[in-house]
Write a protein that holds these residues in place. Structure first.
Motif, short mmCIF file in Angstrom:
data_model
loop_
_atom_site.label_atom_id
_atom_site.label_comp_id
_atom_site.label_asym_id
_atom_site.label_seq_id
_atom_site.Cartn_x
_atom_site.Cartn_y
_atom_site.Cartn_z
N SER A 246 0.92 -1.12 -0.13
CA SER A 246 0.05 -0.11 0.05
C SER A 246 0.92 1.41 -0.07
CB SER A 246 -0.91 0.22 1.06
OG SER A 246 -1.84 -1.05 1.19
N PRO A 247 0.48 2.44 -0.46
CA PRO A 247 1.14 3.70 -0.34
C PRO A 247 1.31 3.94 0.97
CG PRO A 247 -0.76 3.79 -2.11
CD PRO A 247 -0.92 2.42 -1.33
N ARG A 248 2.79 4.31 1.12
CA ARG A 248 3.26 4.87 2.50
C ARG A 248 4.05 5.87 2.47
NH1 ARG A 248 8.20 2.86 3.97
NH2 ARG A 248 9.23 1.65 2.17
N THR A 249 4.14 6.73 3.36
CA THR A 249 5.15 7.78 3.53
C THR A 249 6.18 7.59 4.96
OG1 THR A 249 3.63 8.98 5.02
CG2 THR A 249 3.51 9.28 2.73
N ALA A 250 7.17 8.01 4.62
CA ALA A 250 8.14 8.20 5.84
C ALA A 250 8.87 9.52 5.86
CB ALA A 250 9.16 7.00 5.58
N THR A 251 9.04 10.05 7.36
CA THR A 251 9.67 11.17 7.35
C THR A 251 10.76 11.16 8.39
OG1 THR A 251 7.43 12.33 7.43
CG2 THR A 251 9.01 13.58 8.59
N ILE A 252 11.88 11.61 8.04
CA ILE A 252 13.18 11.81 8.77
C ILE A 252 13.68 13.21 9.08
CG2 ILE A 252 15.46 10.84 8.62
CD1 ILE A 252 14.68 8.72 6.77
N ARG A 253 14.05 13.14 10.11
CA ARG A 253 14.61 14.84 10.71
C ARG A 253 16.20 14.62 10.15
NH1 ARG A 253 13.00 19.32 10.85
NH2 ARG A 253 14.53 19.77 12.50
N ARG A 254 16.64 15.92 9.59
CA ARG A 254 18.01 16.10 9.32
C ARG A 254 18.41 17.37 10.02
NH1 ARG A 254 20.15 13.33 4.97
NH2 ARG A 254 22.31 14.31 5.81
N GLU A 255 19.03 17.23 11.30
CA GLU A 255 19.52 18.34 11.77
C GLU A 255 20.87 18.79 11.02
OE1 GLU A 255 17.85 19.93 13.92
OE2 GLU A 255 16.25 18.71 14.37
N ASP A 256 21.35 18.08 10.32
CA ASP A 256 22.86 18.66 9.86
C ASP A 256 22.38 19.29 8.38
OD1 ASP A 256 21.74 16.07 8.70
OD2 ASP A 256 23.63 15.73 7.54
N ILE A 257 21.32 19.60 7.90
CA ILE A 257 21.15 20.24 6.79
C ILE A 257 20.53 21.59 6.99
CG2 ILE A 257 19.84 20.15 4.61
CD1 ILE A 257 20.11 17.19 4.47
N GLY A 258 21.07 22.58 6.59
CA GLY A 258 20.42 24.08 6.76
C GLY A 258 19.96 24.37 8.12
N GLY A 259 20.52 23.93 8.85
CA GLY A 259 20.08 24.29 10.41
C GLY A 259 18.94 23.46 10.88
N GLY A 260 18.58 22.46 10.08
CA GLY A 260 17.32 21.56 10.35
C GLY A 260 16.63 21.31 9.17
N ALA A 261 16.30 20.05 9.02
CA ALA A 261 15.13 19.97 7.75
C ALA A 261 14.36 18.76 8.13
CB ALA A 261 16.06 19.92 6.34
N THR A 262 13.37 18.90 7.25
CA THR A 262 12.41 17.66 7.34
C THR A 262 12.46 16.70 5.87
OG1 THR A 262 10.95 18.40 9.04
CG2 THR A 262 10.17 16.71 7.46
N VAL A 263 12.83 15.63 5.86
CA VAL A 263 12.75 14.78 4.40
C VAL A 263 11.68 14.14 4.67
CG1 VAL A 263 14.30 13.29 3.06
CG2 VAL A 263 15.40 14.90 4.64
N MET A 264 11.02 14.00 3.41
CA MET A 264 9.67 13.00 3.41
C MET A 264 9.84 12.24 2.21
SD MET A 264 5.48 13.89 3.00
CE MET A 264 5.53 14.37 5.06
N TYR A 265 9.45 10.98 2.30
CA TYR A 265 9.81 9.94 1.11
C TYR A 265 8.25 9.25 1.19
CZ TYR A 265 14.66 9.86 2.28
OH TYR A 265 16.05 10.24 2.56
#
Length: 293
Positions: A246-265
């Motif tokens: 089934s379609p799914r999403t995953a979210t990862i925090r990246r504190e090492d990018i640009g002062g903090g970022a959220t990556v979504m797949y």
């Protein structure tokens, strides 16, 4: 110090830029996932969806003196489709989330899903392009007769007839030629006397059925360098859309990018396949030059 009236241009640097509205660039939603036979690959059943078809048997005439000793051998054929994974990644820094206008930010969430849905439609259209038989010729207008011909080749197929519903999918530029065909007799100066299908098509556009086949427009069809687009006619059961995980999403925090970022797949798993290949699906190529009148 300047002399004169104070107008907005005089204080331009003090004017806030306010976004009154935001929108996504519209996409062709597509129709293919809703027009085909959809099945699900259940968990724990391997990587491929499999269907077995049993070959026809042949009966024979019997007389009073016949000694029936002619056994018919049964045979089966496997039809398999292996879903594959598609995905998209987005990255939004915390600074963007904090500074971008909220109306614009609200539009970001569905963009990724829209892209996967568009790809799903385009992959379905690619299945039409893989048909065994092509009707019509390049640079020739689409005509209702080609749709009817495909329908009857499906419904009365000698190898294996296909059951309704029947679907036709074409680029809107190609469908305009059928609109012209069905409204050719309309007098542009006097339209009050038109009736029946001509009146309906003239006022509502090309909707409904031709030869029992449902007509659909899909702007995601590719127009080639010669100005042609490949649509097609098929029985619903001709094209199988196998949905895997089934379609799914995953979210990862990246504190090492640009002062903090959220990556979504975002992922989906699916594949299209042609059932009873060569019998229930017909590609129809047609001119798709942008209409001008």
């Amino acid at each position: 110090m300047a002399a004169g009236d104070t107008i907005t241009q005089s204080l331009a640097d003090s004017l806030d830029t306010v976004v009154a509205s935001a929108r996504q660039v519209r996409e062709q939603e597509g129709v293919m996932p809703n027009l085909v036979d959809k099945v699900t690959l259940e968990e724990g059943t391997g990587t491929s969806w499999r269907e077995i078809s049993m070959a026809q048997l042949t009966a024979q005439a019997i007389t009073e003196t016949t000694r029936l000793d002619n056994p018919q051998q049964m045979s089966d054929t496997a039809f398999a489709i292996t879903p594959t994974v598609v995905g998209i990644q987005t990255l939004i820094t915390d600074r963007v989330a904090a500074r971008v206008n909220k109306k614009s930010y609200a539009q970001l969430g569905s963009l990724a899903q829209n892209s996967i849905q568009r790809k799903k439609d385009e992959d379905g259209l690619a299945a039409i392009d893989g048909a065994t038989t092509q009707l019509n010729t390049a640079n020739a207008a689409l005509a209702s007769g080609f749709i009817a011909a495909a329908v009857y080749q499906i419904s009365s197929n000698e190898t294996e007839p296909g059951n309704p519903p029947y679907r036709a999918v074409f680029h809107g530029f190609s469908l305009k030629d059928i609109w012209d065909e069905l409204t050719a007799a309309v007098d542009t100066a006097e339209r009050s006397d038109i009736s029946g299908i001509t009146a309906r098509v003239f006022t509502e556009g090309l909707r409904g059925k031709i030869a029992g086949c449902e007509i659909y427009e899909d702007g995601n069809l590719t127009i080639d360098s010669d100005g042609d687009a490949k649509g097609g006619v098929f029985a619903q059961e001709a094209i199988v859309l196998v949905q895997g995980r089934s379609p799914r999403t995953a979210t990862i925090r990246r504190e090492d990018i640009g002062g903090g970022a959220t990556v979504m797949y975002l992922y989906d798993e699916y594949a299209y396949g042609e059932r009873s290949a060569g019998n229930w699906l017909f590609e129809i190529i047609a001119d798709a030059t942008a209409p001008t009148s």
